[in-house]
Design an enzyme around this catalytic site. Structure first.
Site, short mmCIF file in Angstrom:
data_model
loop_
_atom_site.label_atom_id
_atom_site.label_comp_id
_atom_site.label_asym_id
_atom_site.label_seq_id
_atom_site.Cartn_x
_atom_site.Cartn_y
_atom_site.Cartn_z
N CYS A 335 0.85 -1.20 0.00
CA CYS A 335 0.00 0.00 0.00
C CYS A 335 0.88 1.25 0.00
CB CYS A 335 -0.93 -0.01 1.21
SG CYS A 335 -2.21 1.26 1.11
N TYR A 377 -1.90 4.07 -5.14
CA TYR A 377 -2.63 5.22 -5.68
C TYR A 377 -1.68 6.30 -6.16
CZ TYR A 377 -2.08 5.96 -0.58
OH TYR A 377 -1.61 6.02 0.70
P1 FAD Z 1 -6.17 17.02 -6.13
O1 FAD Z 1 -6.82 18.31 -6.00
O2 FAD Z 1 -7.00 15.85 -6.61
O3 FAD Z 1 -4.89 17.16 -7.05
C1 FAD Z 1 -4.13 15.98 -7.37
C2 FAD Z 1 -2.68 16.40 -7.59
O4 FAD Z 1 -2.60 17.26 -8.69
C3 FAD Z 1 -2.09 17.17 -6.40
O5 FAD Z 1 -0.78 16.70 -6.18
C4 FAD Z 1 -2.10 18.62 -6.85
O6 FAD Z 1 -1.06 19.37 -6.24
C5 FAD Z 1 -1.90 18.45 -8.34
N1 FAD Z 1 -2.50 19.55 -9.14
C6 FAD Z 1 -3.62 20.26 -8.89
N2 FAD Z 1 -3.84 21.16 -9.86
C7 FAD Z 1 -2.84 21.02 -10.77
C8 FAD Z 1 -2.52 21.62 -12.01
N3 FAD Z 1 -3.26 22.59 -12.53
N4 FAD Z 1 -1.41 21.20 -12.66
C9 FAD Z 1 -0.64 20.21 -12.15
N5 FAD Z 1 -0.90 19.58 -10.99
C10 FAD Z 1 -1.99 19.98 -10.31
N6 FAD Z 1 -3.89 9.75 0.19
C11 FAD Z 1 -3.42 9.93 1.45
O7 FAD Z 1 -2.83 10.99 1.75
N7 FAD Z 1 -3.61 8.98 2.41
C12 FAD Z 1 -4.26 7.82 2.15
O8 FAD Z 1 -4.41 6.96 3.04
C13 FAD Z 1 -4.76 7.61 0.84
N8 FAD Z 1 -5.42 6.47 0.54
C14 FAD Z 1 -5.86 6.27 -0.74
C15 FAD Z 1 -6.54 5.08 -1.02
C16 FAD Z 1 -6.99 4.84 -2.29
C17 FAD Z 1 -7.69 3.53 -2.59
C18 FAD Z 1 -6.79 5.82 -3.31
C19 FAD Z 1 -7.27 5.57 -4.71
C20 FAD Z 1 -6.15 7.00 -3.02
C21 FAD Z 1 -5.68 7.25 -1.74
N9 FAD Z 1 -5.03 8.46 -1.40
C22 FAD Z 1 -4.55 8.63 -0.13
C23 FAD Z 1 -4.88 9.54 -2.38
C24 FAD Z 1 -6.06 10.53 -2.23
O9 FAD Z 1 -7.26 9.90 -2.67
C25 FAD Z 1 -5.91 11.82 -3.08
O10 FAD Z 1 -5.65 11.44 -4.39
C26 FAD Z 1 -4.82 12.72 -2.58
O11 FAD Z 1 -5.06 13.15 -1.25
C27 FAD Z 1 -4.77 13.99 -3.47
O12 FAD Z 1 -6.04 14.56 -3.49
P2 FAD Z 1 -6.23 16.15 -3.43
O13 FAD Z 1 -7.69 16.45 -3.56
O14 FAD Z 1 -5.50 16.74 -2.30
O15 FAD Z 1 -5.47 16.60 -4.75
#
Ligand code: FAD
Length: 377
Positions: A335, A377
């Protein structure tokens, strides 16, 4: 394993929402029992410092006298269902839960920030160890004006009883996603991750829309309580394993008396980035025959070739034992970030070949036997 309770003493204490209670409960005394040295917690160690009137949670803690201490959990009805709860709350009808606490759990020298977040679901979003919650961050989906944000998944880092052992909370381990402009190297807040920042910035009492629980691949198989479980985590990938280990070593669950082997490999950047290290180290002291814990600190340790130490290097170091355990039916779990898998698979393939085995055949056998569990992920 001397898990059989000789007698139980229960005491009821209001529990503070930070982790100081857990730390003080883990204050230990060495005692001797059946010619083995065990570590026990005296109820008298629960001092007035931990008993604060404004606290919201009440926990019944049982101390097994002359045996290893475990915490009594309730309600035990959470053990009854034969199947795990799945998608009780869908994205169109999420459950509005409440943030209990948000705590930064990495040191100052850790690259990035990781938070331990406790969410009160009031018993309305039950889950099993290894499942995930969905979170819908507040605000509008930039790609679909007028619509809410997409659901983000987070592995649950607590057992079904939650950190307060009452079945009403779930904990997440969230890394804040920060965006750095590749040209300037500076942070660009407009591109920071929406949900991880919402979660890490939230305050006790804030409302949070949750969906789920989801996922079956990382459920802890409990048919054989003497089985071996090899857990490979990078960073926040440790979340489901924290849940497994609390169930195995911290909670007193009548239907699951773990007597097998749990082996955690955790890969992070440096000592300051270690997650839940105190908890895991405590299990090492208390259950040396049932728990192994190996850490790969990429920025502090060197592997045998002088390069950075990653989890796959630790896997290689112990490959003989790991392969023997797998041949004996052990479960292996991965994981963390997707990027961890290619390096690990290459290592496992190389090791298999050195042993004169075909990795492809072994992997397909592991999958067929349901020994292989991956959530990246
Ligand atoms: P988002 O807003 O979705 O952005 C995603 C990434 O893109 C970020 O790094 C952001 O900085 C970047 N970004 C945004 N805008 C732009 C742009 N214009 N250009 C380039 N890059 C950009 N995460 C954990 O921290 N802990 C966990 O336990 C965990 N478990 C998970 C379990 C599963 C089964 C899955 C599928 C995912 C898990 N995740 C976990 C990941 C989590 O779901 C998110 O994907 C993560 O927290 C990022 O989401 P966010 O909304 O903060 O970023």
């Amino acid at each position: 394993m001397a898990q059989s309770a000789v007698s139980q003493v229960s005491l009821t204490v209001p529990l503070n929402s930070d982790l100081s209670f857990r730390k003080s409960v883990l204050k230990v005394h060495n005692i001797s029992f059946r010619e083995k040295s065990w570590v026990a917690v005296s109820p008298l160690e629960v001092t007035a410092r931990n008993v604060r009137s404004r606290n919201q949670f009440v926990v019944c803690m049982s101390v097994q006298q002359a045996s290893k201490p475990k915490v009594s959990v309730s309600p035990l009805e959470l053990e009854d269902p034969k199947e795990p709860p799945i998608n009780l709350h869908k994205p169109k009808e999420p459950y509005t839960a409440t943030i209990v606490s948000v705590e930064r759990i990495v040191g100052l020298k850790a690259p990035g920030e990781t938070c331990h977040i406790v969410i009160d679901h009031g018993g309305n979003v039950p889950y099993w160890e290894g499942q995930s919650y969905g979170v819908i961050p507040p605000g509008e989906n930039p790609k679909k004006p007028g619509a809410p944000h997409n659901v983000r998944l987070y592995s649950i880092a607590s057992t079904r009883y939650g950190d307060f052992f009452n079945g009403k909370t779930a904990s997440l381990c969230v890394r804040r996603a920060i965006y750095y402009d590749p040209e300037t190297g500076k942070e660009d807040p407009s591109k920071n991750g929406v949900c991880s920042n919402f979660l890490c910035d939230s305050k006790p009492g804030d409302k949070i829309e949750v969906t789920g629980p989801s996922g079956k691949i990382m459920l802890l198989p409990e048919d054989d309580s003497n089985a071996a479980h090899i857990m490979i985590a990078t960073g926040t990938g440790v979340a489901p394993f924290r849940g497994y280990l609390r169930r195995m070593f911290m909670e007193s669950v009548p239907t699951f008396r773990f007597g097998g082997l749990a082996w955690l490999f955790l890969g992070v950047a440096n000592t300051d980035s270690l997650l839940y290290d105190e908890e895991f180290t405590k299990y090492l002291q208390d259950y040396p025959e049932n728990f192994r814990y190996d850490r790969a600190l990429s920025r502090e340790q060197k592997n045998q070739s002088g390069g950075k130490m990653y989890v796959q290097d630790k896997i290689e170091e112990y490959s003989d034992e790991i392969f023997k355990l797998l041949d004996g039916g052990a479960h292996i779990y991965f994981c963390g970030l997707k990027g961890m898998m290619p390096g690990i698979q290459d290592t496992l393939k190389r090791v298999a070949e050195q042993r004169g085995e075909s990795w492809e055949e072994k992997l397909s056998q592991l999958k067929k036997n349901k020994q292989w569990h991956v959530e990246v992920y």
